[in-house]
Design a protein around this motif. Structure first.
Motif, PDB file in Angstrom:
ATOM      1  N   VAL A   1      -2.946  -1.215  -2.746  1.00 22.33           N
ATOM      2  CA  VAL A   1      -3.864  -0.106  -2.473  1.00 22.33           C
ATOM      3  C   VAL A   1      -3.109   1.195  -2.704  1.00 22.33           C
ATOM      4  O   VAL A   1      -2.017   1.384  -2.164  1.00 22.33           O
ATOM      5  N   ILE A   2      -3.713   2.077  -3.512  1.00 27.79           N
ATOM      6  CA  ILE A   2      -3.182   3.433  -3.635  1.00 27.79           C
ATOM      7  C   ILE A   2      -4.158   4.356  -2.884  1.00 27.79           C
ATOM      8  O   ILE A   2      -5.348   4.395  -3.196  1.00 27.79           O
ATOM      9  N   GLY A   3      -3.639   5.020  -1.870  1.00 22.85           N
ATOM     10  CA  GLY A   3      -4.505   5.849  -1.023  1.00 22.85           C
ATOM     11  C   GLY A   3      -5.163   6.986  -1.804  1.00 22.85           C
ATOM     12  O   GLY A   3      -6.361   7.243  -1.664  1.00 22.85           O
ATOM     13  N   ASP A   4      -4.383   7.637  -2.634  1.00 19.52           N
ATOM     14  CA  ASP A   4      -4.863   8.767  -3.414  1.00 19.52           C
ATOM     15  C   ASP A   4      -5.712   8.240  -4.580  1.00 19.52           C
ATOM     16  O   ASP A   4      -5.187   7.718  -5.565  1.00 19.52           O
ATOM     17  N   GLU A   5      -7.043   8.419  -4.450  1.00 18.85           N
ATOM     18  CA  GLU A   5      -7.964   7.799  -5.419  1.00 18.85           C
ATOM     19  C   GLU A   5      -7.801   8.340  -6.835  1.00 18.85           C
ATOM     20  O   GLU A   5      -8.141   7.655  -7.795  1.00 18.85           O
TER      21      GLU A   5
ATOM     22  N   THR B   1       0.839  -1.207   0.000  1.00 16.91           N
ATOM     23  CA  THR B   1       0.000   0.000   0.000  1.00 16.91           C
ATOM     24  C   THR B   1       0.870   1.252   0.000  1.00 16.91           C
ATOM     25  O   THR B   1       1.944   1.268   0.606  1.00 16.91           O
ATOM     26  N   ALA B   2       0.367   2.270  -0.702  1.00 13.52           N
ATOM     27  CA  ALA B   2       1.063   3.564  -0.757  1.00 13.52           C
ATOM     28  C   ALA B   2       0.031   4.672  -0.762  1.00 13.52           C
ATOM     29  O   ALA B   2      -1.092   4.463  -1.234  1.00 13.52           O
ATOM     30  N   GLN B   3       0.403   5.819  -0.261  1.00 15.27           N
ATOM     31  CA  GLN B   3      -0.539   6.933  -0.250  1.00 15.27           C
ATOM     32  C   GLN B   3      -0.528   7.698  -1.580  1.00 15.27           C
ATOM     33  O   GLN B   3      -1.562   7.850  -2.204  1.00 15.27           O
ATOM     34  N   THR B   4       0.648   8.147  -2.018  1.00 13.81           N
ATOM     35  CA  THR B   4       0.699   8.991  -3.217  1.00 13.81           C
ATOM     36  C   THR B   4       1.685   8.501  -4.289  1.00 13.81           C
ATOM     37  O   THR B   4       1.492   8.774  -5.459  1.00 13.81           O
ATOM     38  N   ASN B   5       2.720   7.800  -3.877  1.00 17.92           N
ATOM     39  CA  ASN B   5       3.791   7.458  -4.822  1.00 17.92           C
ATOM     40  C   ASN B   5       3.383   6.256  -5.682  1.00 17.92           C
ATOM     41  O   ASN B   5       3.826   5.131  -5.468  1.00 17.92           O
TER      42      ASN B   5
ATOM     43  N   LYS C   1      -5.269   8.493  -8.400  1.00 19.75           N
ATOM     44  CA  LYS C   1      -4.214   7.736  -9.091  1.00 19.75           C
ATOM     45  C   LYS C   1      -4.615   6.289  -9.377  1.00 19.75           C
ATOM     46  O   LYS C   1      -3.805   5.502  -9.868  1.00 19.75           O
ATOM     47  N   TYR C   2      -5.862   5.974  -9.060  1.00 22.01           N
ATOM     48  CA  TYR C   2      -6.331   4.585  -9.236  1.00 22.01           C
ATOM     49  C   TYR C   2      -6.127   4.104 -10.671  1.00 22.01           C
ATOM     50  O   TYR C   2      -5.575   3.031 -10.903  1.00 22.01           O
ATOM     51  N   LYS C   3      -6.561   4.917 -11.639  1.00 23.60           N
ATOM     52  CA  LYS C   3      -6.541   4.472 -13.032  1.00 23.60           C
ATOM     53  C   LYS C   3      -5.097   4.254 -13.517  1.00 23.60           C
ATOM     54  O   LYS C   3      -4.821   3.289 -14.235  1.00 23.60           O
ATOM     55  N   LEU C   4      -4.213   5.134 -13.082  1.00 34.45           N
ATOM     56  CA  LEU C   4      -2.800   4.991 -13.468  1.00 34.45           C
ATOM     57  C   LEU C   4      -2.251   3.639 -13.007  1.00 34.45           C
ATOM     58  O   LEU C   4      -1.561   2.936 -13.742  1.00 34.45           O
TER      59      LEU C   4
ATOM     60  N   VAL D   1      -6.228  -4.209  -7.753  1.00 25.07           N
ATOM     61  CA  VAL D   1      -5.915  -2.817  -7.407  1.00 25.07           C
ATOM     62  C   VAL D   1      -7.100  -2.177  -6.690  1.00 25.07           C
ATOM     63  O   VAL D   1      -8.231  -2.247  -7.163  1.00 25.07           O
ATOM     64  N   PHE D   2      -6.821  -1.584  -5.536  1.00 23.77           N
ATOM     65  CA  PHE D   2      -7.849  -0.866  -4.783  1.00 23.77           C
ATOM     66  C   PHE D   2      -7.352   0.555  -4.535  1.00 23.77           C
ATOM     67  O   PHE D   2      -6.152   0.822  -4.608  1.00 23.77           O
ATOM     68  N   ALA D   3      -8.299   1.441  -4.169  1.00 23.29           N
ATOM     69  CA  ALA D   3      -7.900   2.818  -3.886  1.00 23.29           C
ATOM     70  C   ALA D   3      -8.712   3.385  -2.733  1.00 23.29           C
ATOM     71  O   ALA D   3      -9.842   2.959  -2.480  1.00 23.29           O
ATOM     72  N   GLY D   4      -8.115   4.322  -2.020  1.00 20.67           N
ATOM     73  CA  GLY D   4      -8.822   5.059  -0.969  1.00 20.67           C
ATOM     74  C   GLY D   4      -8.593   4.503   0.420  1.00 20.67           C
ATOM     75  O   GLY D   4      -8.109   3.384   0.598  1.00 20.67           O
TER      76      GLY D   4
END
Ligand code: NAD
Ligand code: MG
Length: 391
Positions: free
Chosen positions: A63-67, A42-46, A69-72, A84-87
């Motif tokens: 998990v990418i915290g910053d939603e 999991t990462a927040q922004t990177n 960036k989900y599509k990227l 892949v999850f986000a948020g």
């Protein structure tokens, strides 16, 4: 070295995989693929580093915290089996999965609390770097871990040292623990110097390379205060059993003094990979080729009392430790807000202490807070601290 085929691979969930602790934990996993795999990252922004890590370690999910960036991340991993999850909510959802055996709690700050609590409720052992979790809700976390029979293995180097000194010892035989502090980049300095300190100078720690928040906490000595509170909960100690001593060389990582006066110290060169791999592999020790400390080289180990009048954050944390209840939570929340403001050059170095002190004095004391009340105290302290700085 031959692989021990009898030991199953331990599947690790790395929360905060892109941080200083997370990346070093992945180095340990990469060097020991016969023992560990990375199942959650999991990462927040990177997102770029998260994608790179996912392609290398092929986890069950990320998990990418910053939603935004989900599509990227989703597109970059389209040709893999990685989910892949986000948020923020996804962090808690994946902590509740059964695809892993141990969580490495490497998120920084209060944000690490809820996923770690979920992992404990899910019966997963924790390798705990995120000290803020115990500072905010130590009593609730330790109680839950006890109920669920979940071991909490410290990653913080001082607590790993104490844990290692305690192996084979009866806990009731502990007279006190001695937490060592490097003193940070401003060891020996006085307020007339500190008042002009800028972000970039405070980010230069003499012995450790760490994330920005803990590096500032080390410079203000708040980190050592948070570690005293962390130690209280991890080792079930009274505040008077926890002593801090400045040891600028960071070779002794901490000590335990027993009821016969005997003192055990755990030593080595400062390298977080060591406590990380100890927590991941416990009760085993793993071979490695990290550089060794050499007593034959010219060296001097020194020890001094911390300067509580200059580094008042440590004194404030000691007060919060003694007072208990929701005060450590308030201290932590105000400190997080103040440190991030300092990192953005919005306030001065000594203002951090001012914000923390005024927040502690403002927020109502609750002696035995519930988890909900701690969440409320955290929010209240954050908004009060922010209002002081007009953020
Ligand atoms: P860091 O800033 O380098 O990394 C933090 C990680 O947490 C990153 O992966 C980031 O994406 C993630 N993150 C940040 N904010 C988040 C949020 N709001 N929600 C979800 N994820 C978020 O920090 P670090 O230095 O690796 O420290 C991590 C924890 O370990 C801290 O609690 C720190 O006190 C503790 N610790 C670190 C060291 C060290 O050497 N770095 C030593 C002892 C203890
Ligand atoms: Mg530490």
């Amino acid at each position: 070295m031959t692989a021990n085929t009898n030991t199953p691979i331990k599947r690790i969930a790395l929360f905060g995989s892109t941080g200083s602790i997370g990346t070093q934990a992945l180095d340990v996993i990469a060097a020991n693929t016969d023992k560990f795999s990375a199942e959650i990252l999991t990462a927040q922004t990177n997102h770029e580093l998260l994608i790179k890590q996912a392609l290398q370690f092929n986890p069950n999910c990320v998990v990418i915290g910053d939603e935004t960036k989900y599509k990227l991340v989703k597109d970059a991993l389209a040709n893999t089996t990685v989910k892949v999850f986000a948020g923020e909510a996804a962090l808690i959802e994946v902590a509740a999965l059964n695809c892993y055996d141990m969580m490495l709690a490497g998120i920084v700050g209060y944000a690490g609390l809820k996923p770690t609590l979920t992992a404990i409720e899910n019966g997963k052992p924790i390798a705990l770097a995120n000290k803020e979790t115990l500072v905010v809700a130590g009593e609730i976390i330790m109680q839950k871990a006890f109920e669920k029979r979940v071991p909490i293995l410290p990653v913080d180097s001082e607590h790993s040292a104490i844990f290692q000194c305690l192996v084979g010892e009866g806990r009731s035989r502990v007279e006190k623990i001695i937490l060592t502090a490097s003193g940070g980049p401003f060891f020996g300095k006085k307020p007339n110097f500190l008042v002009n300190v800028k972000r970039d100078h405070a980010l230069q720690h003499p012995n450790w390379s760490m994330g920005a928040k803990i590096t500032i906490d080390s410079a203000t000595l708040m980190n050592k205060g948070l570690e005293m509170i962390e130690a209280k909960w991890l080792f079930n100690l009274k505040p008077e059993q926890i002593q801090v001593i400045v040891h600028p060389q960071s070779i002794i990582h901490s000590m335990v003094q027993f009821n016969d006066g005997s003192i055990k110290a755990q030593m080595g060169l400062p390298d977080m990979k060591l406590p990380i791999q100890y927590a991941l592999a416990f009760p085993q020790r793993i071979d490695n080729d990290f550089p060794r400390y050499d007593f034959r080289k010219p060296n001097t180990l020194t020890f001094e009392e911390p300067d509580l009048r200059t580094f008042r954050n440590l004194a404030l944390a000691m007060d919060a430790l003694n007072k208990g209840g929701n005060m450590p939570c308030v201290l932590n929340a105000a400190n997080e807000i103040a440190v991030y403001a300092f990192l953005k050059n919005r306030i001065g170095f000594l203002d951090i202490t001012e914000v923390v002190e005024r927040s502690i004095n403002k927020i109502s004391f609750i002696e035995k807070p519930t988890l909900e009340e701690l969440f409320e105290s955290d929010a209240e302290a954050r908004s009060f601290a922010a209002s002081l700085m007009q953020l």
